[in-house]
Design a protein around this motif. Structure first.
Motif, mmCIF file in Angstrom:
data_model
loop_
_atom_site.group_PDB
_atom_site.id
_atom_site.type_symbol
_atom_site.label_atom_id
_atom_site.label_comp_id
_atom_site.label_asym_id
_atom_site.label_seq_id
_atom_site.Cartn_x
_atom_site.Cartn_y
_atom_site.Cartn_z
ATOM 1 N N THR A 1 -1.884 -3.784 -7.690
ATOM 2 C CA THR A 1 -0.612 -2.915 -7.129
ATOM 3 C C THR A 1 -0.374 -1.798 -8.303
ATOM 4 O OG1 THR A 1 0.944 -4.310 -8.266
ATOM 5 C CG2 THR A 1 0.446 -4.493 -5.954
ATOM 6 N N GLY A 2 -0.872 -1.941 -9.463
ATOM 7 C CA GLY A 2 -0.451 -1.099 -10.757
ATOM 8 C C GLY A 2 0.731 -1.522 -11.379
ATOM 9 N N LEU A 3 1.436 -2.538 -10.972
ATOM 10 C CA LEU A 3 2.628 -3.051 -11.500
ATOM 11 C C LEU A 3 2.640 -4.372 -12.358
ATOM 12 C CD1 LEU A 3 4.712 -2.799 -8.006
ATOM 13 C CD2 LEU A 3 4.483 -1.032 -9.591
ATOM 14 N N MET B 1 0.942 -4.313 0.806
ATOM 15 C CA MET B 1 1.998 -5.161 1.275
ATOM 16 C C MET B 1 2.769 -4.700 2.532
ATOM 17 S SD MET B 1 2.226 -7.454 -1.368
ATOM 18 C CE MET B 1 2.085 -7.623 -2.952
ATOM 19 N N THR C 1 6.869 -1.850 -1.535
ATOM 20 C CA THR C 1 6.558 -0.623 -0.826
ATOM 21 C C THR C 1 5.154 -0.185 -1.130
ATOM 22 O OG1 THR C 1 7.140 0.614 -2.809
ATOM 23 C CG2 THR C 1 8.774 0.314 -1.114
ATOM 24 N N HIS C 2 4.175 -1.130 -1.663
ATOM 25 C CA HIS C 2 2.816 -0.836 -1.834
ATOM 26 C C HIS C 2 2.089 -0.930 -0.432
ATOM 27 C CE1 HIS C 2 -1.500 -1.787 -2.460
ATOM 28 N NE2 HIS C 2 -1.257 -1.160 -3.849
ATOM 29 N N PRO C 3 1.389 0.107 0.154
ATOM 30 C CA PRO C 3 0.643 0.025 1.274
ATOM 31 C C PRO C 3 -0.009 -1.114 1.860
ATOM 32 C CG PRO C 3 0.192 2.077 0.087
ATOM 33 C CD PRO C 3 0.894 1.189 -1.020
ATOM 34 N N GLU D 1 0.233 -8.407 -7.951
ATOM 35 C CA GLU D 1 -0.931 -8.311 -7.089
ATOM 36 C C GLU D 1 -0.521 -8.622 -5.785
ATOM 37 O OE1 GLU D 1 -4.579 -9.669 -8.689
ATOM 38 O OE2 GLU D 1 -4.645 -8.079 -10.239
ATOM 39 N N GLN D 2 -1.290 -8.207 -5.037
ATOM 40 C CA GLN D 2 -1.214 -8.831 -3.379
ATOM 41 C C GLN D 2 -1.941 -10.030 -3.484
ATOM 42 O OE1 GLN D 2 -2.462 -5.195 -0.646
ATOM 43 N NE2 GLN D 2 -3.018 -4.462 -2.630
ATOM 44 N N ALA E 1 6.986 -3.518 -5.566
ATOM 45 C CA ALA E 1 5.771 -4.023 -4.934
ATOM 46 C C ALA E 1 5.644 -4.138 -3.417
ATOM 47 C CB ALA E 1 5.341 -5.544 -5.637
ATOM 48 N N HIS F 1 8.346 -3.564 -14.079
ATOM 49 C CA HIS F 1 8.594 -3.420 -12.754
ATOM 50 C C HIS F 1 9.260 -4.356 -12.053
ATOM 51 C CE1 HIS F 1 4.854 -1.148 -13.876
ATOM 52 N NE2 HIS F 1 5.613 -0.044 -13.596
#
Length: 384
Positions: free
Chosen positions: A298-300, A316, A312-314, A283-284, A310, A305
């Motif tokens: 984040t879905g990860l 982050m 490249t998550h917007p 998570e962020q 992570a 993963h």
């Protein structure tokens, strides 16, 4: 690599939510009392196989980015609910998996009520440093930080601090975290904290957004109650030549002198922190829980993963872009580089997301302006 040659900064701080529950019922807690209630569905303790997976992913990330050191932050909930033997195993597992030449610095952030000699001996053996949350003296602390049944937590924390301040464990002591409560006298709060001889005091603003403002933060920009509170502390602290480090003030002064911030509360230094929940999800920053249910997601996860995904998550990316992620208002502000729009979650407003000044904008502007004027005045007098 993203457009314009921008590259993400690798993660260097890994915040492990080793225990998802807490033995206190702090009424401002972003984990339990605000918008995100995902803790209810999380395992209480991070399973050993997930700890091993985290260790492998950190090693993988460090190797890919040639990192020489990373920081492991043991967090919760309350991490000591997992027991110091469990925390020992977590630290040993991560260090054993670290590639040659990688130093894994470790710190535990605790409410202190379970911190005893046995735990401190474990932390001393492992060189795990300890930060404690405390909101001032007995009355100030117990206004918000109590057990579920309403009992005071102060004596237990004071006893833990007496142990931590002793010569045997003093090297482990990193400092105190204090959430600002405007109902508490600012100077009295500061003095109550300083009596515990902290290496550092970190004053935290209560979490809030433009949609759900913090207490007493009105829409009137001339109303600056949090700046007023912090300025009273600053003037008292500054007049004593900074007898202890107050992180917020130190960061602002450093930024004014052209340095970089080491805190996400101010400045534009790219964030390198990632959170791993007890179920292994990546998570962020967990303070995003103030925004809405699921905001940090984040879905990860660490099993499937790598941490590079992570990066490249917007969310982050936005926390690494510096001035490019700020609103026009912040970029045009005379203190924009120093303030950095404040803590990322505090910028949120429905419709515009995080492209806004902080909900604390008037307070931050006034506080930074006050510190600026004090510094400029002293420099002018010194140059005469």
């Amino acid at each position: 690599m993203l457009k314009d040659g921008w590259r993400p900064r690798p993660f260097r701080q890994f915040l492990l939510k080793v225990h998802s529950r807490c033995n206190l019922a702090c009424d401002y807690c972003y984990v339990y009392t605000l918008a995100d209630q995902s803790w209810r569905s999380k395992p209480m303790v991070m399973a050993p196989d997930l700890v091993t997976a985290v260790a492998g992913r950190i090693a993988e990330h460090a190797t890919a980015h040639n990192l020489r050191s990373v920081r492991l932050i043991l967090h919760g909930g309350e991490p000591l609910l997992a027991g110091h033997a469990y925390l020992r195993k977590v630290v040993e597992t991560l260090r054993a998996a670290a590639p040659g030449g990688l130093h894994v610095d470790a710190v535990v952030q605790t409410n202190g009520v379970l911190l005893d000699e046995a735990a401190l001996r474990t932390f001393r053996e492992l060189d795990v440093r300890v930060g404690i949350s405390l909101d001032g003296g007995r009355g100030a602390n117990d206004r918000n930080r109590r057990y579920v049944d309403g009992r005071s937590s102060y004596d237990a924390v004071a006893d833990a601090l007496a142990l931590l301040r002793g010569p045997e464990f003093r090297p482990l002591y990193t400092g105190l975290l204090c959430t600002v409560d405007l109902a508490n006298d600012p100077v009295e709060t500061y003095e109550s904290l300083v009596q515990f001889e902290p290496p550092m005091v970190d004053f935290l603003l209560p979490h809030g957004t433009w949609e759900s403002p913090p207490p007493y933060r009105s829409s009137d920009p001339s109303n600056t109650p949090y700046a007023d509170w912090l300025i009273a502390v600053f003037d008292h602290w500054y007049g004593r030549s900074g007898e202890t480090v107050v992180r917020l003030f130190q960061e602002i002064v450093t930024l004014m002198l052209g340095g970089a911030s080491a805190s996400e509360a101010v400045g534009l230094t790219p964030s390198t922190l990632v959170v791993i929940e007890t179920d292994g999800t990546i998570e962020q920053t967990d303070s995003l829980k103030v925004v809405r249910h699921g905001a940090p997601v984040t879905g990860l996860n660490v099993v499937d993963h790598p941490f590079d995904l992570a990066l490249t998550h917007p969310g982050m990316v936005a926390r690494q872009l510096g001035a490019d992620a700020l609103s026009d208002t912040c970029r045009d502000c005379r203190f924009g580089r120093v303030c950095g729009a404040g803590l990322y979650p505090h910028r949120y407003r429905p419709g515009t997301g995080f492209l806004n000044p902080s909900v604390y904008c008037p307070d931050l502007y006034r506080l930074i302006g006050h510190i600026h004027n004090r510094l400029v005045g002293d420099l002018r007098r010194a140059s005469r």
